[in-house]
Design an enzyme around this catalytic site. Sequence first.
Site, mmCIF file in Angstrom:
data_model
loop_
_atom_site.group_PDB
_atom_site.id
_atom_site.type_symbol
_atom_site.label_atom_id
_atom_site.label_comp_id
_atom_site.label_asym_id
_atom_site.label_seq_id
_atom_site.Cartn_x
_atom_site.Cartn_y
_atom_site.Cartn_z
ATOM 1 C CD GLU A 110 -43.660 23.010 14.767
ATOM 2 O OE1 GLU A 110 -44.044 24.023 15.348
ATOM 3 O OE2 GLU A 110 -42.461 22.814 14.471
ATOM 4 C CG HIS B 18 -43.828 24.269 19.252
ATOM 5 N ND1 HIS B 18 -42.858 24.998 18.610
ATOM 6 C CD2 HIS B 18 -43.173 23.571 20.213
ATOM 7 C CE1 HIS B 18 -41.673 24.750 19.137
ATOM 8 N NE2 HIS B 18 -41.852 23.885 20.120
ATOM 9 C CG ASN C 103 -44.151 27.653 16.437
ATOM 10 O OD1 ASN C 103 -44.142 27.189 17.583
ATOM 11 N ND2 ASN C 103 -43.964 26.904 15.371
ATOM 12 C CG ASP D 36 -41.166 16.588 22.636
ATOM 13 O OD1 ASP D 36 -41.511 17.718 22.289
ATOM 14 O OD2 ASP D 36 -40.337 16.372 23.544
#
Length: 244
Positions: free
Chosen positions: A139, A134, A132, A64
């Site tokens: 996400e 991810h 979180n 990414d």
Amino acid sequence: MVAPDARAAGEVAADLVAAVVQASPHPRIGLATGATMVGVYGALVERCRDGSLSFARTTAYLLDDYVGLDDRHPQAFRNVIRVSLADHVDLPTEALVAPNPNASDLDGEARRYEEVVGSAHLDLQILGIGGNGHIAFNEPGSPLDSATRVVTLSEATRRANARFFDSVDDVPRQAITQGIGTILRAEQILLIALGPHKAAAVRDALEGPVTPEIPASALQTHPDVRVMLDPEAAAMLSQGTPLG
Ligand code: GLP
């Protein structure tokens, strides 16, 4: 596996990467970035330096990158991976494959990169995990069959990554990321998590339901996932949870 500490986790993770690189005539490895990777990439650099490992036949694919950072920005992941690994090993310059996060047609670039990674049939994808849950920049709420695309970063992720920038305002709001579906196509996946701030996400990913709300939970559907943890990141796991 739970290693005695972060350094040992990096060494064992490097063992696994080295085994994949040495087992294939033309290894294809997916690379993550982030603080978690500093130890494993440092161990791989050392092995290249002492001659026990070579990336000369390897092709590496970036997972990414942020959208909108200048090509020379130190936090652009294509630069982070060069500084932390690629520039210190014998990976051919042209063998570091990355999306162009500043393409004029970002959706077209995402489609192009999806095809590049998909047709590469990666031997191994190295992953970290966000607090979180991810993976890459998928996400919470990301479809479990998602493809490479442009995403908007959650505020939690921007705050978590602000430590690499002068201020949270400097953290990009968008990124181009391999999708969860893209990631799951790799032959083998190595998930590395270190520190107490990852313990809840690791527990949710490995023991919770498979749900888009915890993108890393999709790893439960993959046949060959190895998990490398330090004791702090493993602290909330039940006894006997399989770690690959
Ligand atoms: C970013 C990256 C992820 C990485 C995560 C955790 O969001 N896109 O690939 O896993 O941060 O980073 P760190 O290892 O710094 O905690």
